[in-house]
Design an enzyme around this catalytic site. Sequence first.
Site, PDB file in Angstrom:
ATOM      1  N   ASP A  92      31.009 102.757  28.893  1.00  0.00           N
ATOM      2  CA  ASP A  92      29.731 103.386  29.196  1.00  0.00           C
ATOM      3  C   ASP A  92      29.488 104.472  28.156  1.00  0.00           C
ATOM      4  OD1 ASP A  92      27.467 104.399  30.305  1.00  0.00           O
ATOM      5  OD2 ASP A  92      28.392 105.131  32.145  1.00  0.00           O
ATOM      6  N   GLY A  94      28.001 107.343  28.154  1.00  0.00           N
ATOM      7  CA  GLY A  94      27.832 108.737  28.534  1.00  0.00           C
ATOM      8  C   GLY A  94      26.476 108.995  29.149  1.00  0.00           C
ATOM      9  N   GLY A  95      25.616 107.968  29.201  1.00  0.00           N
ATOM     10  CA  GLY A  95      24.290 108.130  29.764  1.00  0.00           C
ATOM     11  C   GLY A  95      24.307 108.508  31.234  1.00  0.00           C
ATOM     12  N   PHE A  96      25.289 108.015  31.984  1.00  0.00           N
ATOM     13  CA  PHE A  96      25.365 108.377  33.399  1.00  0.00           C
ATOM     14  C   PHE A  96      25.563 109.877  33.564  1.00  0.00           C
ATOM     15  CE2 PHE A  96      27.592 109.092  37.415  1.00  0.00           C
ATOM     16  CZ  PHE A  96      26.760 108.436  38.300  1.00  0.00           C
ATOM     17  N   ASP A 266      30.039  96.879  37.772  1.00  0.00           N
ATOM     18  CA  ASP A 266      31.121  97.856  37.864  1.00  0.00           C
ATOM     19  C   ASP A 266      30.757  98.833  38.965  1.00  0.00           C
ATOM     20  OD1 ASP A 266      30.589 100.905  36.732  1.00  0.00           O
ATOM     21  OD2 ASP A 266      29.115  99.453  36.005  1.00  0.00           O
ATOM     22  N   CYS A 304      44.003  87.823  53.259  1.00  0.00           N
ATOM     23  CA  CYS A 304      44.238  88.369  51.926  1.00  0.00           C
ATOM     24  C   CYS A 304      45.684  88.147  51.499  1.00  0.00           C
ATOM     25  CB  CYS A 304      43.915  89.866  51.922  1.00  0.00           C
ATOM     26  SG  CYS A 304      44.132  90.658  50.316  1.00  0.00           S
ATOM     27  N   CYS A 306      47.028  89.791  48.781  1.00  0.00           N
ATOM     28  CA  CYS A 306      47.432  90.860  47.868  1.00  0.00           C
ATOM     29  C   CYS A 306      48.793  91.423  48.289  1.00  0.00           C
ATOM     30  CB  CYS A 306      46.383  91.969  47.842  1.00  0.00           C
ATOM     31  SG  CYS A 306      46.439  93.099  49.252  1.00  0.00           S
ATOM     32  N   CYS A 309      48.752  93.523  51.611  1.00  0.00           N
ATOM     33  CA  CYS A 309      48.692  92.739  52.854  1.00  0.00           C
ATOM     34  C   CYS A 309      49.958  91.908  53.060  1.00  0.00           C
ATOM     35  CB  CYS A 309      47.459  91.836  52.838  1.00  0.00           C
ATOM     36  SG  CYS A 309      45.908  92.747  53.001  1.00  0.00           S
ATOM     37  N   HIS A 335      44.605  96.841  47.294  1.00  0.00           N
ATOM     38  CA  HIS A 335      43.977  95.876  48.195  1.00  0.00           C
ATOM     39  C   HIS A 335      42.474  95.788  47.947  1.00  0.00           C
ATOM     40  CE1 HIS A 335      42.573  93.816  51.785  1.00  0.00           C
ATOM     41  NE2 HIS A 335      41.722  94.816  51.924  1.00  0.00           N
TER      42      HIS A 335
END
Length: 381
Positions: A92, A94-96, A266, A304, A306, A309, A335
């Site tokens: 990104d 830096g605009g945010f 994102d 799940c 993962c 879990c 998770h």
Amino acid sequence: MSVLDFEILNSDGRARTGSLLTAHGAIDTPAFMPVGTAATVKAMTPDAVAETGAQCILANTYHLMLRPGPERIARLGGLHKFMNWPGPILTDSGGFQVWSLAELREMDEDGVEFKSHLDGTLHRLSPERAMEIQRLLGADITMVLDECTPLDVGKDEVAKSMRLSMRWAERCKAAYEERLGHGLFGIVQGGVYGDLRAESAETLVGLGLDGYALGGLSVGEGQEEMFRVLDATVPLLPTALPRYLMGVGKPADLLGAVKRGIDMFDCVLPTRSGRTDQAFVRGSTLNMRNARHKDDPGPLDEACDCPTCGSYSRAYLHHLVMAKEILGAMLLSWHNLHYYQDLMADLRRAVNESALAAFEAAFHAEQQEAGSGVTDRLGTD
């Protein structure tokens, strides 16, 4: 390989699956990119991030400009080597932070001067410097510098801001150094105003960029309004190039945006939720501080696979969060990221099988049955 190779594989209505080939590997789309603002996905190792199924992560130009500095990262071999992430990285611009740190910056035609939130030092971020920083970092996907306006400003202010962002985009395009396997994405702005979004899209498409993002959404306008903007704007973007919805979002947001032709996402939500004791499960969101979990020997989500879990009970996770143990944030973040990657894999499968409508109906029925949700919280992670 050209600058960036993007191949659309299948479509179902406006939704599509594809493959975006970068210098550091392929990204299967639709894709969710975990946020690694300061060269780390919080509470996760790079290997753990990869094990969730994530192929690309996001890092932030503004924060890495302040610490440790792009020149230092370049001397140390670039961002991929620095953070031990071999896959693609999107940065990104830096605009945010132009929006989120409004009280710490002064903006003019040339760019933005930030007062560091770390030590008060001044830093100038122009379109040209944003391109230089992202080149020094070695980003596979570079974002143009833009301004994101607050939701509560009037149309005239939004128009003025959007047109400044478009002038900055032109300067970014001129300053950007093309390299094989790397690309520059534009950011469509214009708030909730369809005519301003159309003007922004037309300007950016005329620059001939490698992909197109939609910024300035999920800042409080609500899902219905966001979808209305997508319905009006996405068709104006080139079909053959990737489309990226920035800072979004909740699982239902991802589904609705994929349905409307978005390829990339994102958001800090899965990791920030993990650090604030929340877990995403099929149809619901769990608050692991809730006492009802303290004697529950079952996993967060039966469906799940993962590591969280597979190896840890709700009772243990409840204990960790109540004891404020770091492991709790790690396991919940792991998770949640796995849940998001599972969702994207399910969406790709549904589109490939021309079954997105059936998937959407089942998803919303599951949500309705559970009767639970979570408030979207955006920002830098």
